[in-house]
Scaffold this active site. Sequence first.
Site, PDB file in Angstrom:
ATOM      1  CB  CYS A 148       0.235  -4.539   3.463  1.00 23.38           C
ATOM      2  SG  CYS A 148      -1.250  -3.567   3.257  1.00 23.38           S
ATOM      3  CG  HIS A 149       2.662  -7.069   5.468  1.00 23.24           C
ATOM      4  ND1 HIS A 149       1.317  -7.148   5.278  1.00 23.24           N
ATOM      5  CD2 HIS A 149       2.843  -6.459   6.650  1.00 23.24           C
ATOM      6  CE1 HIS A 149       0.697  -6.627   6.321  1.00 23.24           C
ATOM      7  NE2 HIS A 149       1.591  -6.199   7.169  1.00 23.24           N
TER       8      HIS A 149
END
Lengths: 184, 439
Positions: A148-149
């Site tokens: 995701c990040h």
Amino acid sequence: MADTVVGANPDPHAAGEDPNRRDFIHIAATVAAVGAVGGLAWPFIDQMNPAGDTLALASVEFDLTKVETGQQVTIKWRGKPLFIRRRTGKEIAEAIKGDTADLRDKQTDESRHKPGKAEWLILVGTCTHLGCVPTFGGGDYGGWFCPCHGSVYDTSGRIRKGPAPKNLEVPEYTFLSDTKVKVG
Amino acid sequence: MSGHSNYEPKTGFERWLDVRLPIVRLAYDSVVDFPTPKNLNYWWTFGGILAFCLGIQIVTGVILAMHYVPHVDYAFASVERIMRDVNYGWLVRYMHANGASMFFVAVYVHIFRGLYYGSYKAPREVLWILGCVIYLLMMATAFMGYVLPWGQMSFHGAVVITNLFGALPVVGPSITTWLWGGFAVDDPTLNRFFSLHYLLPFMIAGVVILHIWALHVPGNNNPTGVNVKSKADTVPFHPYYTVKDGFAIAVFMLMFASFVFFNPNALGDAVNYVPANPLVTPAHIVPEWYFLPFYAILRAVPNKLAGVLGMFGAIAMLFVLPWLDTSKVRSMRYRPTAKLYFFIFVATCLVLGFCGGRLPDDHVIPKLTTFTLLDADLNSMVWLSRIAATYYFAYFLLILPILGLTETPLPQPESISEPVLSHSANAPAGAAASPEKRG
């Protein structure tokens, strides 16, 4: 408030006292109303918290013989993924080497597994940034990578790079025997 | 709402009703006789377009709720049933899904129009803030609606967004547990999201009424930003703007229909057609396009709490904007320097949206190797997001406050009519005086 009520009060006996009897009734009524609204609001707020059946989540038992060295099994526990990883000697060595690195959330590898069971790493598989499920084998530290990040965890599940603030959580668990663990 | 009323009940029934519930009078004063600046351009039609969008979403949403099942085991299947088995279910769902995107297209145009023409300045601050409230409610509604089909993006989007609140110190974890109704996003979460997704559009409708009320007190801003000085500056709302808005809505519907019928999944993510699996996060998780700029700001900051604050702060900027912009000139038509910064700001929002849709480590310029600055490659989306996010905040916190004090604006016209009427050739006597009145 007292001023306006005193000013509006035509009762000569009450005027001059501060607070007078009418003020008292106003204050008491307001307090009672606020208390009642507050008391009633709480059930409406608290109903959204986990219900009894959700809280009564069973712990899970897991048979470790299913996992070969270098493998990881993901099971569901309390609605979240749980990583059960059987680490290779190289992974353990790298994790111990990481103890002396500049860690964001300082923990030794030793404190993240049961004594004498360095082979078995059991972690809650949700990224401590925003809860995605990291995948094993990505990132620069041989551990997990969150798609995701971009948080990177090492082979001990410690945060090494990216936005996550904490290491992957180690849940409460016990070894029932050499081949069986109970989580929760 | 604005006091004076020209409504004259024509029939006996209207007279009878008018003294009991003056609802026809309210409608007449608000959408028929309402004096509106005569120079409104097509950027002003998006208010009407937005009302149309809200109507579409409520009608299609109520229909979908008749067939949808808010349960983790049935949600995905019930949406597929709507698509395959329910009569015209595919049409209603595609209208609803694309309608959300159309709603955001229109609201972004509407917001940028307000930014350019200074529609947030006195005396329209409350009008502007109510608009920001509507925008926030729209985001909450869109987010919860996206969770309902219970696909992979639905589920993991819900995980990421609810975890944002976990970044708050002390109370964070309790808030996320409270939002979830458990220890992870699960059935209780889906149920409450469905309940709130049904509720919020009606709250939006309520705030829209306040928004229109607050609009009708000072009246519309206009492209010159100059106040209405006399009756010569206005025309009645009907037929001038009912027709103009109606035409704009028809054109907007062409675009809307082209998506619904020819490319219904272009704006969605294919991964959301995979049923939710809590054990595997999709390799590339992105929100819907209308959230991408905020997502880019979130990812630009390497600290969890600061990232979350940055993201919410980006929206908070809009709320306080009326007090950040120090210029007395409303319209940027007469602010050449501000206009330049404004267009850079629009480009910045697009760049942030572009960054939000890509992986953080993706190269901005392909095949160009640079060096690592601090924690990331200089030629990466992370650094482009940081530069763009810096400009985003600087626009509100530095440029607008300072520029209003330092710039020299161009001369503004005396009135709305003046630039037109001063050229006598453009003002033929009596031409098109009152086409709204027959006979």
